[in-house]
Write an enzyme that holds these catalytic residues in place. Structure first.
Site, PDB file in Angstrom:
ATOM      1  N   MET A   1       0.858  -1.193   0.000  1.00 41.08           N
ATOM      2  CA  MET A   1       0.000   0.000   0.000  1.00 41.08           C
ATOM      3  C   MET A   1       0.895   1.245   0.000  1.00 41.08           C
ATOM      4  O   MET A   1       0.653   2.194   0.709  1.00 41.08           O
ATOM      5  CB  MET A   1      -0.922  -0.010   1.215  1.00 41.08           C
ATOM      6  CG  MET A   1      -1.829  -1.223   1.301  1.00 41.08           C
ATOM      7  SD  MET A   1      -3.090  -1.211   0.007  1.00 41.08           S
ATOM      8  CE  MET A   1      -4.126   0.125   0.578  1.00 41.08           C
TER       9      MET A   1
ATOM     10  N   GLN B   1       3.407  -0.194  10.338  1.00 41.80           N
ATOM     11  CA  GLN B   1       2.616  -0.400   9.126  1.00 41.80           C
ATOM     12  C   GLN B   1       3.048   0.689   8.146  1.00 41.80           C
ATOM     13  O   GLN B   1       2.551   1.820   8.166  1.00 41.80           O
ATOM     14  CB  GLN B   1       1.123  -0.325   9.430  1.00 41.80           C
ATOM     15  CG  GLN B   1       0.626  -1.473  10.293  1.00 41.80           C
ATOM     16  CD  GLN B   1      -0.872  -1.420  10.542  1.00 41.80           C
ATOM     17  OE1 GLN B   1      -1.540  -0.458  10.168  1.00 41.80           O
ATOM     18  NE2 GLN B   1      -1.385  -2.458  11.185  1.00 41.80           N
ATOM     19  N   THR B   2       4.009   0.325   7.318  1.00 38.71           N
ATOM     20  CA  THR B   2       4.669   1.342   6.493  1.00 38.71           C
ATOM     21  C   THR B   2       3.726   2.012   5.506  1.00 38.71           C
ATOM     22  O   THR B   2       3.918   3.175   5.155  1.00 38.71           O
ATOM     23  CB  THR B   2       5.829   0.694   5.705  1.00 38.71           C
ATOM     24  OG1 THR B   2       5.303  -0.373   4.910  1.00 38.71           O
ATOM     25  CG2 THR B   2       6.874   0.138   6.650  1.00 38.71           C
ATOM     26  N   CYS B   3       2.738   1.277   5.065  1.00 37.58           N
ATOM     27  CA  CYS B   3       1.832   1.853   4.061  1.00 37.58           C
ATOM     28  C   CYS B   3       0.984   2.976   4.629  1.00 37.58           C
ATOM     29  O   CYS B   3       0.501   3.827   3.892  1.00 37.58           O
ATOM     30  CB  CYS B   3       0.927   0.772   3.493  1.00 37.58           C
ATOM     31  SG  CYS B   3       1.830  -0.552   2.667  1.00 37.58           S
ATOM     32  N   PHE B   4       0.777   2.955   5.939  1.00 43.01           N
ATOM     33  CA  PHE B   4      -0.123   3.925   6.559  1.00 43.01           C
ATOM     34  C   PHE B   4       0.606   4.862   7.523  1.00 43.01           C
ATOM     35  O   PHE B   4      -0.027   5.682   8.174  1.00 43.01           O
ATOM     36  CB  PHE B   4      -1.243   3.194   7.307  1.00 43.01           C
ATOM     37  CG  PHE B   4      -1.979   2.204   6.452  1.00 43.01           C
ATOM     38  CD1 PHE B   4      -2.854   2.635   5.466  1.00 43.01           C
ATOM     39  CD2 PHE B   4      -1.765   0.844   6.586  1.00 43.01           C
ATOM     40  CE1 PHE B   4      -3.530   1.726   4.665  1.00 43.01           C
ATOM     41  CE2 PHE B   4      -2.434  -0.072   5.789  1.00 43.01           C
ATOM     42  CZ  PHE B   4      -3.322   0.367   4.820  1.00 43.01           C
TER      43      PHE B   4
END
Length: 887
Positions: free
Chosen positions: A588, A853-856
């Protein structure tokens, strides 16, 4: 002899032409006299105050006090200056192409006409069979045309004969041109002259007057009280008592009484006669009654302004003067020939006066000629902004829009002149000009953002086009007007509302996109993303499959990437998704961010040596010739993909690379960034004052064994050619030595980023977009954090930020990689990136590591019992944890 009963008309001037005489009364009325009717008023001059008249063979001219030129009569050769197919007119017609030019004098010849502006610019039109227009040819002109060869000659008067013309410059220099068959040009020949030529025999004589008869010319020299004549000898009109032709100036011997007591006031040359009008010298009683034979157009002066401010006159009188002044482009132009400030038109004038000024200026703007014949009328586009910017908001915006519309209607040549004027404006005037159009743009953008936009959105585009012209002038003329003065900060507010008012704002963004100088870097980046996403959506409608899944191993990341690209299956129009083989997690944006971060490291270590690190730690394309050009192509593809997918490449490319991508030329300053020692040596060479020192350097036109020019090893560098050497040196470093490499790199870059809107950025901005911001403002990271299941006042959160502040710079960047997959700072700083700290209240917190959570941008922090545990766990996580993805 016919005696006219002129009743109450007091005549102050009479001129004669082939069709009769024209009379000018003191009140400005014009009367036509002919054999059949006696005299009559001329149609078309009602309620106009004429100040000058002139007659040719079959046409006449009049100049009004508000600067308009009116013509009547025949137009067989274009002598009326109206248009080629105009049949002529018995009534006065306005020469609209001269509107806006403040005129000082008019003159009419046989079938040609001339006017002279207050600043000395000469315009001619009509018959040109003998070159009497001074334009270098014998082609007739049907509209006024500037005699460019007389520019900067400071012409103060002009006179026309049947087919020749004479001008007088400040300082007393006489130029003649046209027919010379009777010697009337005074050039010691009977040859025609198609260009203005100095009468050499009069050089240095400081001539005070010049006038042309039909085939002869008279000049006077006030200091010596001499009159010279040259030209046709018929009927003794030269006044020299001889019946011979004279093709050089010949002095006329004045009566002894005239020499002693009188001064020459005016010369008159007719068809077959000449006259000289004398007045007694100053100091004698008769001199007091000498009439004012020359009157000029109305111009603004301090006395007039003082009357308006003090309201000593009636409002009717003031209104009439304001209307006369500000409705005439010529009068307003002539009022400010010098670089005077417009302080006299500022708010200290009574409000009722300002209202009247606005009204008449608005009318004048509508009547401006979009195709002026000379540069002088364009001065209005300098004066009017100074006037408009002092008005109240609503009226200011309306008049600014009217001014912008007229300026944009000008032809390309007029635009060049206008830009030349702008480039020479004082800094404060130029800044005021920028401020006027920037403020008008900001007001319209603000209305759009608030949903109050009732005007045509194209008004905004007009303002921005004018701002763009000024911006380009500042860049090309190296004016000290910073880029920030052009930035419209309201654009950021508009972008905040883009989702709620999508249709209107989408149109506005597409307009703003064409004027990137008006937005800051962060706003341009947001526009780029918005337009790119809209473009991707339109592509998605055509191509349903928008999946670009790249599956790679961490251990062979670069090899896998190149193999994937060589398969030519990637759709560069769609977003990239990355999966690390053997790891869980959905991309993401976090995984692809990490991918480009790791790929950057692999590229720097690539055994193909496509990149080389300089002494400045910056990284350039390798100049090694045996490296495959295809490798540079794929390097470009990877960089383009990173930009297109809003990720960063952690490679320190120099600014020169981004200049070249944007088709700008690198400079010596760019070489100093890349190789400071090398650049300083070149700068020292340019600054050296002694020839001997330059010679002792024993430099030639080669660089590292490569010739900069043919036989360059045999051409020494000297003070005379050193600038050329430095320019070629810089060109070699950035262009010639890596020409093939860059061509393939740029080809790949365009492939990897097919949406070419990135061209809106400055080189410095494009560098920041690809590499990230160079500024790490760690306090800003803390300020932009939000919290879930905890708050900033909790002991755990306070401990976290205490530990974070104690980390080394390297570990802080490792934290960014842990959290986002990259240590790059986004354009606009940390505030442009999400950071949410989530408290994990699990029973085995002491045994757990922090997660991300790298995507967020979500950081999951277990509830540690003390600060030391938190410190140990955090450092361990950011140092050894390589798997970041969580759905």
């Amino acid at each position: 002899m016919l005696q006219l009963q002129l009743k109450n008309n007091k005549i102050r001037l009479i001129v004669c032409g082939g069709d009769g005489a024209v009379l000018l009364a003191n009140g400005g009325n014009v009367l036509i006299m002919d054999k059949s009717t006696g005299y009559r008023p001329l149609k078309g001059l009602d309620n106009r105050q004429v100040i000058q008249i002139a007659c040719g063979d079959h046409h006449s001219l009049a100049l009004t006090n508000d600067g308009q030129v009116l013509v009547w009569g025949e137009n067989s050769h274009g002598q009326l200056g109206l248009r080629k197919d105009h049949p002529g007119s018995p009534s006065a017609q306005h020469v609209q192409s001269l509107s806006g030019i403040p005129l000082a004098q008019i003159s009419a010849g046989g079938d040609h006409s001339f006017v002279l502006s207050l600043s000395g610019v000469v315009f001619g039109w009509g018959k040109n069979s003998a070159g009497q227009l001074g334009l270098g040819d014998t082609t007739d002109r049907h509209v006024p045309t500037a005699v460019n060869s007389l520019n900067r000659k400071k012409t103060v008067s002009i006179s026309c004969g049947a087919e020749h013309t004479a001008t007088l410059s400040k300082g007393g220099t006489v130029f003649t041109f046209g027919s010379g068959g009777c010697g009337q040009l005074g050039h010691n020949s009977f040859r025609d002259e198609h260009h203005p030529r100095v009468v050499a025999e009069l050089w240095g004589s400081e001539v005070s007057q010049v006038t042309c008869g039909r085939h002869h010319t008279l000049v006077s020299i006030a200091s010596s009280k001499l009159i010279y004549s040259f030209g046709c000898w018929i009927q003794g009109k030269l006044g020299n008592g001889k019946m011979i032709k004279k093709f050089v100036p010949f002095p006329y011997l004045l009566h002894t009484e005239c020499n002693q007591e009188y001064a020459i006031e005016k010369l008159v040359a007719g068809e077959n006669n000449s006259f000289a009008l004398f007045f007694k010298e100053l100091g004698n009683e008769s001199a007091m009654s000498k009439p004012n034979l020359s009157r000029g157009i109305v111009t603004l002066n301090e006395r007039m302004i003082d009357r308006w401010v003090s309201e000593r006159d009636s409002w009717v009188t003031i209104k009439r003067e304001i209307t006369k002044m500000f409705s005439s482009a010529a009068c307003l132009n002539g009022s400010f020939l010098k670089a005077r400030e417009l302080n006299c038109i500022q708010p200290e004038i009574p409000l009722i006066c300002v209202s009247q000024v606005v009204k008449v200026v608005e009318q004048m703007l509508r009547s401006l000629n979009p195709n002026p014949v000379g540069e002088e009328s364009l001065r209005l586009y300098i004066l009017l902004p100074e006037l408009i910017r002092h008005l109240q908001k609503q009226r200011r915006t309306e008049l600014t829009e009217a001014l912008a519309s007229k300026a944009l209607q000008l032809d390309p040549d007029a635009h060049k002149v206008l830009e030349k004027y702008w480039s020479k404006l004082p800094d404060d005037w130029l800044k005021n000009l920028v401020k006027l159009f920037r403020k008008a743009s900001a007001e319209l953008i603000g209305q759009i953002s608030c949903g109050k936009m009732n005007q045509d959105i194209q008004h905004l585009e007009k303002f921005l086009k004018i701002l763009q012209m000024i911006y380009q002038v500042c860049c090309s003329a190296n004016r000290d007007i910073p880029n920030r003065d052009f930035i419209i900060h309201e654009i950021s507010d508009l972008l905040d509302t883009v989702r709620t008012k999508a249709i209107v704002n989408s149109r506005t963004i597409k307009i703003l996109f064409k004027f990137p100088f008006a937005a800051d870097t962060a706003s341009k980046w947001r526009m780029f993303r918005y337009l790119r996403d809209e473009w991707i959506q339109s592509i998605h409608v055509i191509y349903n499959d928008n999946t670009n899944m790249l599956r790679i191993n961490r251990e062979s990341l670069l090899t896998d990437t190149l193999e994937y690209l060589r398969q030519n299956i990637h759709s560069f129009f769609h977003r990239l998704e990355v999966t690390f083989i053997g790891e869980n997690g959905r991309d993401m944006r976090g995984l692809s961010a990490e991918f480009f971060s790791l790929l950057s490291q692999s590229l720097l270590k690539w055994e193909k040596k496509v990149l080389e690190v300089h002494e400045s730690s910056l990284v350039c394309l390798s100049h090694i010739s045996h490296t495959s050009n295809r490798d540079f192509y794929y390097l470009g593809v990877i960089c383009g993909m990173a930009l297109y997918n809003h990720h960063y490449i952690n490679i320190g490319f120099p600014l020169a690379l981004f200049k070249k991508l944007l088709q700008q030329s690198p400079t010596l300053n760019d070489l100093e960034e890349l190789s400071p020692v090398e650049a300083r040596s070149l700068k020292s060479l340019l600054e050296e004052d002694e020839d001997e020192v330059v010679d002792m350097l024993f430099l030639d036109f080669t660089v590292k064994g490569q010739e900069l020019i043919p036989n360059g090893n045999q051409i020494p560098v000297t003070r005379a050619n050193r600038q050329k050497y430095v320019d070629l040196y810089v060109d070699f470093v950035f262009n010639k030595s890596v020409n093939s490499q860059f061509e393939h790199f740029s080809e790949g870059f365009f492939k990897g980023c097919p949406f070419d809107a990135w061209s809106m950025f400055h080189p410095e901005e494009l560098q920041e977009l690809l590499h990230g911001s160079p500024e790490y403002k760690w306090k800003e990271l803390q300020q932009c954090a939000s919290y879930e299941k905890c708050s900033a006042s909790d002991e755990l959160i306070k401990n976290f930020w205490t530990v974070f502040s104690e980390l080394s710079e390297e570990n802080k960047r490792k934290f960014l990689i842990f959290l986002y997959g990259t240590d790059r700072v986004p354009v606009g700083g940390f505030s442009k990136r999400s950071l949410k700290i989530l408290l994990s209240d699990c029973p085995d917190a002491e045994d757990r590591l922090p997660e991300a959570q790298t995507c967020f941008g979500k950081f999951i922090l277990p509830k540690y019992s003390d600060i030391n545990t938190l410190r140990d766990k955090l450092i361990h996580a950011i140092s050894f944890c390589e798997v970041f993805g969580r759905e």
